[in-house]
Structures are given as structure tokens and as C-alpha cells.
Design a protein around this motif. Sequence first.
Motif, PDB file in Angstrom:
ATOM      1  N   ASP A  64       2.650 -10.598 -63.061  1.00  0.00           N
ATOM      2  CA  ASP A  64       3.435 -11.794 -63.348  1.00  0.00           C
ATOM      3  C   ASP A  64       2.586 -12.719 -64.226  1.00  0.00           C
ATOM      4  O   ASP A  64       1.372 -12.772 -64.072  1.00  0.00           O
ATOM      5  CB  ASP A  64       3.777 -12.480 -62.013  1.00  0.00           C
ATOM      6  CG  ASP A  64       4.645 -13.704 -62.206  1.00  0.00           C
ATOM      7  OD1 ASP A  64       5.473 -13.713 -63.136  1.00  0.00           O
ATOM      8  OD2 ASP A  64       4.507 -14.655 -61.413  1.00  0.00           O
ATOM      9  N   SER A  91       7.836 -12.137 -66.582  1.00  0.00           N
ATOM     10  CA  SER A  91       7.846 -13.557 -66.885  1.00  0.00           C
ATOM     11  C   SER A  91       9.154 -14.177 -66.450  1.00  0.00           C
ATOM     12  O   SER A  91      10.208 -13.553 -66.530  1.00  0.00           O
ATOM     13  CB  SER A  91       7.651 -13.784 -68.376  1.00  0.00           C
ATOM     14  OG  SER A  91       7.915 -15.136 -68.661  1.00  0.00           O
ATOM     15  N   ALA A  92       9.070 -15.418 -65.967  1.00  0.00           N
ATOM     16  CA  ALA A  92      10.264 -16.135 -65.554  1.00  0.00           C
ATOM     17  C   ALA A  92      11.065 -16.558 -66.780  1.00  0.00           C
ATOM     18  O   ALA A  92      12.266 -16.703 -66.726  1.00  0.00           O
ATOM     19  CB  ALA A  92       9.895 -17.345 -64.722  1.00  0.00           C
ATOM     20  N   ARG A  93      10.367 -16.758 -67.886  1.00  0.00           N
ATOM     21  CA  ARG A  93      11.036 -17.189 -69.108  1.00  0.00           C
ATOM     22  C   ARG A  93      11.237 -15.999 -70.033  1.00  0.00           C
ATOM     23  O   ARG A  93      10.392 -15.107 -70.084  1.00  0.00           O
ATOM     24  CB  ARG A  93      10.202 -18.261 -69.807  1.00  0.00           C
ATOM     25  CG  ARG A  93      10.180 -19.561 -69.042  1.00  0.00           C
ATOM     26  CD  ARG A  93       8.819 -20.207 -69.114  1.00  0.00           C
ATOM     27  NE  ARG A  93       7.826 -19.466 -68.344  1.00  0.00           N
ATOM     28  CZ  ARG A  93       6.548 -19.801 -68.298  1.00  0.00           C
ATOM     29  NH1 ARG A  93       6.107 -20.810 -68.962  1.00  0.00           N
ATOM     30  NH2 ARG A  93       5.705 -19.099 -67.561  1.00  0.00           N
ATOM     31  N   LYS A 119      12.368 -12.060 -65.960  1.00  0.00           N
ATOM     32  CA  LYS A 119      13.072 -12.355 -64.708  1.00  0.00           C
ATOM     33  C   LYS A 119      14.364 -13.104 -65.025  1.00  0.00           C
ATOM     34  O   LYS A 119      14.369 -13.906 -65.955  1.00  0.00           O
ATOM     35  CB  LYS A 119      12.197 -13.232 -63.812  1.00  0.00           C
ATOM     36  CG  LYS A 119      10.970 -12.545 -63.284  1.00  0.00           C
ATOM     37  CD  LYS A 119      10.176 -13.551 -62.444  1.00  0.00           C
ATOM     38  CE  LYS A 119       8.876 -12.959 -61.955  1.00  0.00           C
ATOM     39  NZ  LYS A 119       8.023 -13.959 -61.310  1.00  0.00           N
ATOM     40  N   ASP A 178       5.352 -15.056 -56.109  1.00  0.00           N
ATOM     41  CA  ASP A 178       6.618 -15.280 -55.397  1.00  0.00           C
ATOM     42  C   ASP A 178       6.757 -14.186 -54.344  1.00  0.00           C
ATOM     43  O   ASP A 178       6.949 -13.008 -54.670  1.00  0.00           O
ATOM     44  CB  ASP A 178       7.778 -15.227 -56.394  1.00  0.00           C
ATOM     45  CG  ASP A 178       9.136 -15.477 -55.722  1.00  0.00           C
ATOM     46  OD1 ASP A 178       9.377 -14.904 -54.633  1.00  0.00           O
ATOM     47  OD2 ASP A 178       9.929 -16.242 -56.282  1.00  0.00           O
TER      48      ASP A 178
END
Length: 219
Positions: free
Chosen positions: A51, A79-81, A101, A9
Motif C-alpha cells: 500500500d 493506492s487509495a487514489r 482502491k 487498513d
Amino acid sequence: MRALLVEDDNDIAEDVARALTGAGYLVERASDGESAWFMGDTEDFAVVVLDLGLPVLDGLSVLKRWRAAERTFPVLILSARSAWTEKVDGIEAGADDYLAKPFEVGELVARVRALTRRAAGHASSVLTIGRISLDTRRMAVLIDGVVAKMSPLEYRLIDYLAHQQGRTVSAGELADHLHGADGAVDANAIEALVARIRRKIGRDAIETRRGFGYVLSGA
Ligand code: CA
């Protein structure tokens, strides 16, 4: 010190890179798992921010491959989760820390600093070597308690030497950590930089070991 930032990202990567650069790290970036794996496998980094959700090769696989190849640099995973299973998987794969995140970039910088300190065997944010103290939170160098003004490059050199616990570091290794593998810097440029720093912190504070390199003695 060199930091590898692996994040696909671009907005997050820009923010993190800016903050880490501001904290005195030389930041190199990768945006997919394959190139990240290659950089970590062939280059030397003081710390890695990784990431987990990445194109080509996922972050967890990258980390497992590094650890299987005995790459020991500290790794903070993103991590996004916030799924706890992912955190467990990451730590079992050899991550040293974990951040979900969205995160505050200030917290990430504090955690990265703690990781590089711990890897160097220092518990406190102030490193003391002889007469020299390095306040890594303020990015300040103090001689007998008095602040010595340093350019960012000068600070990075002292910072790197201070984290080596008396190990002698070659000019080539210093050049890699100050300028990255792509920066063509020769031993003379490093010698000149060391000479500038010695004028500020004292001649004997950095010893030259002929044929081997430099060591921070703090004398
Ligand atoms: Ca991602």
C-alpha cells in the motif's frame, strides 16, 4: 511461496491475507512502512503487495529503498487514489504492477499470481516440469495428467520448487518459505514432508542433492 502484505487498513489486510492464503501463499503482514522496509530488506519474499499510504514511512519511499538495495522481488502497489501521477511514480520507483482502491480481491490474487509466475519465467498459469503439471489457478498437482491429492503444505512445497527453474533449494530455504522466518522447522521435518510428497508423485520426481538440497526434476 512467501508473500509480504503491507497494508495499514486492517479490514483490507484481513480480506487480502485470507484470499492469498487461499491461493496457496504464506502471507506475512506489516502495517507500517518502517517495519515493511525492514522485513523486505532482511527476508526473502516471492512477491510483495505494498500500500502506498502508510504510517511512519510511505510506500513509495519503502519501494525506492528496496530497489536501491537491489531487492528484486516483484511488487504490486495499492493506492487509495487513482491519480495517474502516483501510478507513474510507483512504476518509476520499481513497481511491477498497480491496483487502485477499491479493487476486487479476486483481481488482486490473479495479478499476484501473474507476477510470481513471470518472476519465475513462466507465461502460463500451468507450470510443467517433466511428468508434473502444476495448475496454479486450481492449486492442483497433476502427474501424467492425473490429479494427485496434496495437503496445502505439500502443495506449497511443490509450488515453490516448481518456480525455481531447476535450481537446488536448501531445506532451510524451504522451511522459510513454508513456515516463515519465525517457524522453527528443522531439516528433518522438511525431509519427512518431501518423503510424503514422493509417495504421491514418484520417488524420483524430487531429487535430493546431498549437502545442497532439493530440486524438482519431474522424473
Ligand atoms: Ca493506507
